[in-house]
Design an enzyme around this catalytic site. Structure first.
Site, PDB file in Angstrom:
ATOM      1  CG  HIS A 136      -0.120   0.247   2.480  1.00  0.00           C
ATOM      2  ND1 HIS A 136       0.785  -0.653   2.967  1.00  0.00           N
ATOM      3  CD2 HIS A 136      -0.059   1.324   3.301  1.00  0.00           C
ATOM      4  CE1 HIS A 136       1.355  -0.158   4.048  1.00  0.00           C
ATOM      5  NE2 HIS A 136       0.869   1.041   4.273  1.00  0.00           N
ATOM      6  CG  HIS A 158       0.519   5.757   3.170  1.00  0.00           C
ATOM      7  ND1 HIS A 158      -0.780   5.432   3.487  1.00  0.00           N
ATOM      8  CD2 HIS A 158       1.293   5.056   4.022  1.00  0.00           C
ATOM      9  CE1 HIS A 158      -0.784   4.579   4.497  1.00  0.00           C
ATOM     10  NE2 HIS A 158       0.466   4.338   4.846  1.00  0.00           N
TER      11      HIS A 158
END
Lengths: 92, 174
Positions: free
Chosen positions: B81, B96
């Site tokens: 992620h 992110h």
């Protein structure tokens, strides 16, 4: 130089928020602080380096602090790792 | 199409086409298309505080992340992620995807690059499943932070607006 082993308490491991908390805390002290996991050692103020360590929940990391305020720095870093401090959000 | 196709697992998403970007060192390009917003407005106190550095947040309208700069991938995470990229222009970037999406443990995320890979601005780096993120109860804001903001004289994100991947998102001076 102080060296101690700390367990990563947060169930999410050494994730982005914890890395930010670590980097902020390390920046408050003048001593040189590093965190080691597996074969990698990074400066405790290096956010990207900390994330790259990919230490998981329950993993042991080695914290090394060298300098005038090494004791306080080591305590503060250990607190972040042990408390799952996520910088403001309550941990589940 | 064979008899046994129905037993096969669905294939991982194919790598999307790269976007063509004429990159210049002063620019960091949007990694995703969507609504750009100020970092201070992201629904996460740690990112919003700017403690990680200056950057921009984009509420995505599609689940593809493109490289914001020419450079090298420095950080990948097992949970897929987050990505770290060191730009050839000396800018260190953390992307992110979503908030607390580390808890999804990679489900819904597909990466196409690894640590040490050279990347070009506009290159497709990863895909993320916006439905899965929503079903997991997470926010899907894409947060792009210049983690070495302190080392740079000036880091200027663009003002809140709709932005397409590959358009200028942040301007830096070295």
């Amino acid at each position: 130089m102080l060296e101690l082993s700390c367990r990563v308490a947060d169930p999410r491991g050494l994730h982005a928020r914890t890395c930010v908390a670590l980097a902020s805390v390390a920046a408050d002290f003048s001593c040189k602080a590093t965190i080691s996991f597996a074969d990698a050692t990074v400066s405790a103020s290096d956010l990207m380096g900390l994330m790259a360590l990919e230490a998981g929940s329950g993993d042991e990391v080695i914290v090394r602090c060298a300098g005038r305020d090494e004791a306080e720095a080591a305590r503060a870093i250990r607190h972040v790792l042990a408390s799952g401090m996520t910088g403001g959000r309550p941990t589940l | 199409m064979g008899l046994f196709d129905m037993f096969k697992k669905p294939a991982a998403p194919a790598k999307p086409e790269d976007i063509k970007v004429e990159s210049v060192p002063a620019n960091i390009y949007a990694p995703v298309s969507g609504e750009a917003m100020n970092m201070e407005d992201v629904p996460d106190p740690v990112f919003a505080s700017g403690a990680m550095g200056k950057g921009i947040v984009i509420k995505p309208e599609q689940g593809i992340i493109y490289s914001p700069v020419d450079g090298e991938v420095t950080v990948t995470t097992g949970t897929l992620h987050a990505l770290g990229i060191m730009g050839d222009n000396g800018v260190e970037i953390l992307i992110h995807v979503g908030i607390d999406t580390v808890e999804m443990k990679g489900d819904g995320f597909t990466g196409f690059v690894g640590r040490g890979d050279t990347v070009k601005a506009g290159q497709a780096l990863m895909t993320f499943d916006m439905d899965k993120i929503a079903k997991a109860g997470k926010e899907d804001h894409v947060i792009m932070v210049v983690t070495n903001t302190d080392d740079l004289p000036n880091v200027s994100p663009v003002s809140p607006q709709h932005i397409n991947a590959g358009e200028v998102a942040v301007v830096v001076t070295q």
